[in-house]
Write a protein that holds these residues in place. Structure first.
Motif, PDB file in Angstrom:
ATOM      1  N   TRP A 217      94.897   3.599  20.723  1.00  0.00           N
ATOM      2  CA  TRP A 217      94.261   4.479  19.731  1.00  0.00           C
ATOM      3  C   TRP A 217      93.017   3.820  19.138  1.00  0.00           C
ATOM      4  O   TRP A 217      91.962   4.453  19.011  1.00  0.00           O
ATOM      5  N   LEU A 218      93.125   2.536  18.812  1.00  0.00           N
ATOM      6  CA  LEU A 218      91.978   1.822  18.257  1.00  0.00           C
ATOM      7  C   LEU A 218      90.856   1.703  19.289  1.00  0.00           C
ATOM      8  O   LEU A 218      89.673   1.884  18.965  1.00  0.00           O
ATOM      9  N   ARG A 219      91.216   1.405  20.542  1.00  0.00           N
ATOM     10  CA  ARG A 219      90.189   1.294  21.580  1.00  0.00           C
ATOM     11  C   ARG A 219      89.473   2.622  21.783  1.00  0.00           C
ATOM     12  O   ARG A 219      88.235   2.663  21.892  1.00  0.00           O
ATOM     13  N   ASP A 220      90.214   3.719  21.810  1.00  0.00           N
ATOM     14  CA  ASP A 220      89.600   5.028  22.009  1.00  0.00           C
ATOM     15  C   ASP A 220      88.664   5.378  20.857  1.00  0.00           C
ATOM     16  O   ASP A 220      87.596   5.960  21.072  1.00  0.00           O
ATOM     17  N   ARG A 221      89.054   5.019  19.633  1.00  0.00           N
ATOM     18  CA  ARG A 221      88.190   5.319  18.470  1.00  0.00           C
ATOM     19  C   ARG A 221      86.887   4.528  18.550  1.00  0.00           C
ATOM     20  O   ARG A 221      85.808   5.045  18.258  1.00  0.00           O
ATOM     21  N   ILE A 222      86.983   3.279  18.936  1.00  0.00           N
ATOM     22  CA  ILE A 222      85.789   2.440  19.030  1.00  0.00           C
ATOM     23  C   ILE A 222      84.856   2.963  20.114  1.00  0.00           C
ATOM     24  O   ILE A 222      83.640   3.105  19.910  1.00  0.00           O
ATOM     25  N   GLY A 233      82.348  -3.110  24.531  1.00  0.00           N
ATOM     26  CA  GLY A 233      83.474  -3.914  24.997  1.00  0.00           C
ATOM     27  C   GLY A 233      83.704  -5.144  24.149  1.00  0.00           C
ATOM     28  O   GLY A 233      84.842  -5.599  23.990  1.00  0.00           O
ATOM     29  N   VAL A 234      82.623  -5.713  23.581  1.00  0.00           N
ATOM     30  CA  VAL A 234      82.767  -6.874  22.694  1.00  0.00           C
ATOM     31  C   VAL A 234      83.466  -6.462  21.406  1.00  0.00           C
ATOM     32  O   VAL A 234      84.344  -7.174  20.900  1.00  0.00           O
ATOM     33  N   ILE A 235      83.095  -5.306  20.856  1.00  0.00           N
ATOM     34  CA  ILE A 235      83.748  -4.810  19.637  1.00  0.00           C
ATOM     35  C   ILE A 235      85.235  -4.561  19.904  1.00  0.00           C
ATOM     36  O   ILE A 235      86.097  -4.914  19.087  1.00  0.00           O
ATOM     37  N   VAL A 236      85.541  -3.975  21.048  1.00  0.00           N
ATOM     38  CA  VAL A 236      86.941  -3.754  21.415  1.00  0.00           C
ATOM     39  C   VAL A 236      87.685  -5.086  21.501  1.00  0.00           C
ATOM     40  O   VAL A 236      88.823  -5.219  21.013  1.00  0.00           O
ATOM     41  N   ALA A 237      87.067  -6.088  22.111  1.00  0.00           N
ATOM     42  CA  ALA A 237      87.711  -7.402  22.246  1.00  0.00           C
ATOM     43  C   ALA A 237      87.993  -8.027  20.891  1.00  0.00           C
ATOM     44  O   ALA A 237      89.031  -8.678  20.701  1.00  0.00           O
ATOM     45  N   PHE A 449      82.385 -13.674  10.016  1.00  0.00           N
ATOM     46  CA  PHE A 449      82.314 -13.182   8.640  1.00  0.00           C
ATOM     47  C   PHE A 449      81.604 -11.843   8.498  1.00  0.00           C
ATOM     48  O   PHE A 449      81.647 -11.231   7.427  1.00  0.00           O
ATOM     49  N   LEU A 450      80.973 -11.367   9.565  1.00  0.00           N
ATOM     50  CA  LEU A 450      80.309 -10.069   9.485  1.00  0.00           C
ATOM     51  C   LEU A 450      80.823  -9.107  10.555  1.00  0.00           C
ATOM     52  O   LEU A 450      81.372  -8.040  10.240  1.00  0.00           O
ATOM     53  N   VAL A 451      80.653  -9.480  11.832  1.00  0.00           N
ATOM     54  CA  VAL A 451      80.972  -8.553  12.912  1.00  0.00           C
ATOM     55  C   VAL A 451      82.455  -8.211  12.945  1.00  0.00           C
ATOM     56  O   VAL A 451      82.833  -7.026  13.019  1.00  0.00           O
ATOM     57  N   THR A 452      83.318  -9.220  12.877  1.00  0.00           N
ATOM     58  CA  THR A 452      84.756  -8.958  12.976  1.00  0.00           C
ATOM     59  C   THR A 452      85.281  -8.110  11.820  1.00  0.00           C
ATOM     60  O   THR A 452      85.985  -7.111  12.064  1.00  0.00           O
ATOM     61  N   PRO A 453      84.991  -8.431  10.551  1.00  0.00           N
ATOM     62  CA  PRO A 453      85.452  -7.540   9.477  1.00  0.00           C
ATOM     63  C   PRO A 453      84.902  -6.125   9.597  1.00  0.00           C
ATOM     64  O   PRO A 453      85.630  -5.148   9.351  1.00  0.00           O
ATOM     65  N   LEU A 454      83.635  -5.997   9.983  1.00  0.00           N
ATOM     66  CA  LEU A 454      83.066  -4.659  10.156  1.00  0.00           C
ATOM     67  C   LEU A 454      83.761  -3.908  11.289  1.00  0.00           C
ATOM     68  O   LEU A 454      84.045  -2.703  11.174  1.00  0.00           O
ATOM     69  N   ALA A 455      84.033  -4.607  12.394  1.00  0.00           N
ATOM     70  CA  ALA A 455      84.703  -3.964  13.523  1.00  0.00           C
ATOM     71  C   ALA A 455      86.103  -3.517  13.145  1.00  0.00           C
ATOM     72  O   ALA A 455      86.538  -2.402  13.492  1.00  0.00           O
ATOM     73  N   LEU A 456      86.838  -4.366  12.430  1.00  0.00           N
ATOM     74  CA  LEU A 456      88.193  -3.990  12.004  1.00  0.00           C
ATOM     75  C   LEU A 456      88.163  -2.804  11.043  1.00  0.00           C
ATOM     76  O   LEU A 456      88.955  -1.861  11.177  1.00  0.00           O
ATOM     77  N   ALA A 457      87.249  -2.845  10.080  1.00  0.00           N
ATOM     78  CA  ALA A 457      87.163  -1.749   9.114  1.00  0.00           C
ATOM     79  C   ALA A 457      86.735  -0.462   9.799  1.00  0.00           C
ATOM     80  O   ALA A 457      87.314   0.614   9.575  1.00  0.00           O
ATOM     81  N   GLY A 458      85.731  -0.559  10.665  1.00  0.00           N
ATOM     82  CA  GLY A 458      85.241   0.637  11.330  1.00  0.00           C
ATOM     83  C   GLY A 458      86.249   1.270  12.259  1.00  0.00           C
ATOM     84  O   GLY A 458      86.235   2.488  12.465  1.00  0.00           O
ATOM     85  N   SER A 459      87.162   0.483  12.809  1.00  0.00           N
ATOM     86  CA  SER A 459      88.140   1.038  13.745  1.00  0.00           C
ATOM     87  C   SER A 459      89.197   1.904  13.064  1.00  0.00           C
ATOM     88  O   SER A 459      89.869   2.689  13.731  1.00  0.00           O
ATOM     89  N   VAL A 460      89.339   1.784  11.739  1.00  0.00           N
ATOM     90  CA  VAL A 460      90.364   2.576  11.034  1.00  0.00           C
ATOM     91  C   VAL A 460      89.759   3.540  10.018  1.00  0.00           C
ATOM     92  O   VAL A 460      90.463   4.425   9.530  1.00  0.00           O
ATOM     93  N   ASN A 467      81.669   5.534  12.365  1.00  0.00           N
ATOM     94  CA  ASN A 467      80.548   5.437  13.295  1.00  0.00           C
ATOM     95  C   ASN A 467      79.439   4.552  12.737  1.00  0.00           C
ATOM     96  O   ASN A 467      78.829   3.761  13.465  1.00  0.00           O
ATOM     97  N   TRP A 468      79.168   4.700  11.428  1.00  0.00           N
ATOM     98  CA  TRP A 468      78.111   3.893  10.812  1.00  0.00           C
ATOM     99  C   TRP A 468      78.484   2.408  10.790  1.00  0.00           C
ATOM    100  O   TRP A 468      77.675   1.548  11.128  1.00  0.00           O
ATOM    101  N   VAL A 469      79.735   2.128  10.396  1.00  0.00           N
ATOM    102  CA  VAL A 469      80.170   0.731  10.290  1.00  0.00           C
ATOM    103  C   VAL A 469      80.214   0.073  11.668  1.00  0.00           C
ATOM    104  O   VAL A 469      79.723  -1.049  11.863  1.00  0.00           O
ATOM    105  N   LEU A 470      80.805   0.773  12.653  1.00  0.00           N
ATOM    106  CA  LEU A 470      80.876   0.215  14.000  1.00  0.00           C
ATOM    107  C   LEU A 470      79.482   0.098  14.614  1.00  0.00           C
ATOM    108  O   LEU A 470      79.197  -0.857  15.353  1.00  0.00           O
ATOM    109  N   GLY A 471      78.627   1.042  14.310  1.00  0.00           N
ATOM    110  CA  GLY A 471      77.259   0.969  14.809  1.00  0.00           C
ATOM    111  C   GLY A 471      76.523  -0.249  14.274  1.00  0.00           C
ATOM    112  O   GLY A 471      75.771  -0.906  15.012  1.00  0.00           O
TER     113      GLY A 471
END
Length: 806
Positions: A217-222, A233-237, A449-460, A467-471
């Motif tokens: 579900w998280l991968r599909d949302r990303i 693929g990096v964000i998914v990883a 400290f930036l990409v990972t927290p943003l990716a986690l937050a954007g995925s949920v 879309n804005w956060v993951l972008g």
């Protein structure tokens, strides 16, 4: 405890290097003996005696435990007589499916078997399956939209685990064993069976299924939020640990710059997220969630925060797919949380050893993978280098001074890790990223400290906020990738050398420990002397009057490396397995890099067929290739990419180091005959050294064999023959074999290949003529050493492991 754990890990590592497994009875007796001996050893007062005794007991226990683990998993094997037969099974999708251009791959947990006849096959409990939209050029039915946790009825064709076996290559067979995947196969089309491939249940409620469904579900949302984005693929990883969507070209950049450890759920990421949640829980619990409940009187805030932090780490590790670095962090955090709950102060070394022991206890094969040693080695070297170094208090310092102190501490840690892992990195990979300290100085804070927290937050988060956060997270990764590409382009970005022998590794390890010794250690600078052997290590090569030939195990394909004292030739390059994986980058290049070989004098691509030319572009991209010779058409990608190219034609000859090379086929006129198949123009090379010769005929068939016989029968005589066209029914005629009169014939074929090479009657023909037959699917890579005598080595025999047994 620490000595027992270290011994336990060493014992498990010894077991994984055994050719055969001891009996289950003996292994059980060894565990009992180890436990009894450990209990008695603890009463020994002298530390110098007690510690070695406890370590020995741990080693015996680790050896026996890993052996029992292996016995249990090997017992789930698919019987050989059920290979290649259709079986209908019912079960659940047991992993996160991976979709690629030709279909989808997934693991399948078997619940029951629906056999089409009275036979009752024995099927392993877990299978690794592929479902293709087309197979062997045949259009099949559409691929099912499989999702984790679904129950399906599928008709499958299975085979026992088998992978390519090459020096310094990835061992697919032991990886399957570790995953308890005791058979691989593919889904058969409906029209070949009365039992339909169909979904039976949308979801089967199990803990593992729920975890994998959440990951999907998280991968599909990303992916939905980042359609067509290069680094999605990096964000998914970073969110779920699934790295399969990252391009090989990106991995090349990440590895050259030494930041590959960040492109996943690393220990640093888990610690950071767990720490954030623990800090929030601590603050809220102290304030009783802004109620009058007085929760700290019921449970201290520190204990509640430790519980939340450990639970967060567990959740994140489950999302990560339970990789070794993630496991290590989880167990270390869990031990710290347990110590806090029990009111016991524990040292960092005890925490590290506890995590080390738990990882190997749950997965004895973890000791086979580089990530295990790098993960624990990095923490261990930081602990060692920090011994005797106190941390200066920061109270009373200005903000600028605190920042400078933090930067100084981070810089020293990076220096310690980079230098401390040099011996291990050289042993595992044969190369060091010299640009790594700079790349990590940029990438670690940005990703952690930036990409990972943003990716986690954007995925949920809900759309469009997600879309804005993951972008934005993707934009940061894009900027980072551009900087890394610039760094990796430096000629000196990576220093490579042959993988060192054990004594050179040991000298480098001692030298590194000396350099990083605690304050007060005398003449620490002398430790640099220990690094000299690995820095001065040179690629091995044949002696004068010798020639080495390595026939790689590339599956259904050809690839041979020919080495003279001062020159190297590659004959064919193996097949392309997928758009990003081929015999070049998966088999040949890892071997060459481990040997310290960075250039080739000549690459011969015999003809256009994929199983001979599929890996050529990877070779040309990575190595300095002086010249290419082939029968390829002028517009072929390999021809246009080559620095120097010439057509192979009969009559060409040259000498390297007093070794004679002769091109026997094709003739120059054959290039003008449009009706000829590519096989008919295969570059046929004869190499003569002293009284020995090897004949490499590519895929010539009976017609071309007859031409060679008519032209010069005596010229064909060779002591070693690479079976023409992999031993097909259209080649290896009796007349041709009688003319060549080989002592040894090599068959480069894939395990249970769809062409059924070598044909049974052709293989028997070689045997009837007294020719020794060696097959790459049985022997793995084959090494021939020509000199006064001919020495033949088979990788699966010289490097025998218990999981190769059949």
């Amino acid at each position: 405890m620490r000595s027992i754990v270290i011994g336990f890990v060493a014992g498990a590592a010894v077991l994984q290097n055994q050719a055969t497994l001891p009996s289950s009875t003996l292994l059980a007796l060894l565990i009992a003996l180890a436990i009894l001996s450990a209990l008695r050893s603890r009463s020994v007062q002298r530390k110098a005696v007690r510690i070695p005794l406890l370590a020995s007991c741990g080693a015996i226990a680790g050896f026996a435990w890993a052996g029992l683990f292996a016995q249990h998993y090997l017992g789930n094997a698919l019987p050989g007589d059920w290979e290649g037969r259709d079986i209908t099974v019912v079960g659940t999708i047991d992993s996160l499916p991976y979709r690629f251009d030709q279909g989808v791959r997934f693991n399948f947990a078997v619940e029951r078997i629906l056999a089409a006849d009275d036979a009752a096959p024995v099927v392993p409990p877990r299978l690794a399956l592929s479902w293709y939209s087309a197979f062997h050029g045949e259009d099949l039915q559409g691929v099912g939209d499989v999702q984790p946790g679904e129950r399906w009825q599928l008709t499958v064709r299975l085979r026992r685990p088998h992978g390519n076996a090459n020096p310094d290559g990835f061992d697919y067979e032991v990886w399957l064993l570790e995953q308890n995947l005791r058979a691989t196969g593919y889904v058969r089309p409906d029209r070949r069976s009365s039992l339909k491939n169909e979904r039976l249940d949308a979801f089967v409620p199990r803990f593992g299924n729920a975890v994998e469904r959440c990951r999907a579900w998280l991968r599909d949302r990303i992916l939905a939020a980042l359609p067509g984005k290069e680094y999605a693929g990096v964000i998914v990883a970073l969110v779920i640990g699934d790295q399969r969507a990252i391009n090989q070209s990106d991995w090349k950049v990440f590895n050259r710059t030494g930041i590959g450890h960040l492109v996943s759920i690393s220990g640093l990421h888990i610690t950071m997220i767990a720490g954030l949640f623990a800090a929030a829980a601590f603050a809220l619990w102290r304030r009783s969630f802004f109620t009058q409940a007085q929760l700290p009187l019921i449970l201290p805030a520190q204990k509640f925060a430790a519980l939340v932090g450990a639970a967060t780490a567990l959740l994140y590790v489950l999302l990560a797919g339970f990789g070794v670095p993630a496991q290590r962090t989880l167990y270390m955090l869990s031990v710290v949380a347990a110590a806090l709950w029990l009111g016991r102060i524990t040292s960092v070394s005890h925490v590290l050893c506890a995590a080390l022991g738990i990882v190997v206890l749950l997965d004895p094969w973890a000791v086979l993978w580089p990530g295990f040693w790098l993960s624990f080695g990095a923490v261990a070297i930081i602990l060692y280098a920090s011994t005797g170094r106190g941390y200066a208090p920061t109270s009373g310092l200005t903000t600028k001074e605190k920042l400078l102190a933090t930067l100084a501490s981070a810089s020293r840690t990076q220096y310690v890790v980079t230098l401390g892992l040099v011996p291990l990195t050289m042993l595992l990979f044969g190369q060091i990223s010299l640009i790594s300290p700079l790349a990590n100085a940029i990438a670690i804070p940005l990703v952690s400290f930036l990409v990972t927290p943003l990716a986690l937050a954007g995925s949920v988060l809900p759309a469009p906020l997600a879309n804005w956060v993951l972008g934005f997270a993707h934009l940061l990764v894009d900027w980072l990738a551009q900087a890394l590409q610039w760094m990796s382009a430096f000629p000196a970005a990576v220093w490579a050398a042959p993988i060192p022998p054990w004594w050179a590794f040991l000298a480098a390890l001692i030298g590194t420990l000396w350099l990083l010794a605690p304050v007060g250690w005398p003449a620490r600078w002398l430790g640099i002397v220990g690094l000299f052997p690995i820095f001065l290590n040179k690629a091995a090569h044949p002696s004068e009057g010798e020639m080495w030939v390595t026939a790689f195990d590339v599956g259904q394909g050809m690839a041979l490396l020919v080495e003279t004292p001062h020159r190297r030739l590659l004959y064919d390059t193996g097949p392309a397995y997928s758009t990003e994986s081929d015999g070049g980058n998966r088999v040949i290049l890892p071997y060459l890099k481990a040997r310290g070989i960075t250039s080739l004098d000549l690459v011969i691509v015999s003809h256009t067929d994929n199983d001979h030319s599929g890996g050529a572009l990877s070779i040309l991209d990575e190595l300095e290739v002086a010249s290419v010779s082939s029968s390829l058409p002028s517009g072929h990608a390999v021809v246009t990419r080559a620095r120097n190219h010439q057509r192979c034609e009969a009559g060409q000859s040259w000498s390297w180091d007093d070794i004679r090379f002769e091109m026997l086929h094709p003739t120059a006129d054959s290039y003008e005959v449009a009706r000829l198949k590519p096989n008919a123009r295969s570059c046929t090379l004869k190499i003569t050294i002293g009284m020995h010769a090897i004949l490499l005929p590519g895929d010539i068939e009976a017609g071309q064999e007859a031409e060679l016989l008519d032209k010069d029968r005596e010229q064909l005589r060779a002591s070693v023959l690479l079976a023409p066209h992999h031993g097909s029914g259209t080649s290896s005629t009796a007349r041709f074999l009688q003319a060549v009169q080989p002592d040894i014939a090599l068959f480069q074929v894939g395990y249970r290949n769809r062409y059924h090479h070598p044909k049974a009657e052709v293989f028997a023909r070689y045997g009837e003529m007294g020719i020794k037959r060696i097959r790459s699917d049985d022997s793995g890579a084959i090494t021939l050493r020509f000199g006064p005598a001919l020495d033949v080595r088979e990788y699966r025999t010289d490097h025998a492991r218990y999981w190769y047994e059949r």
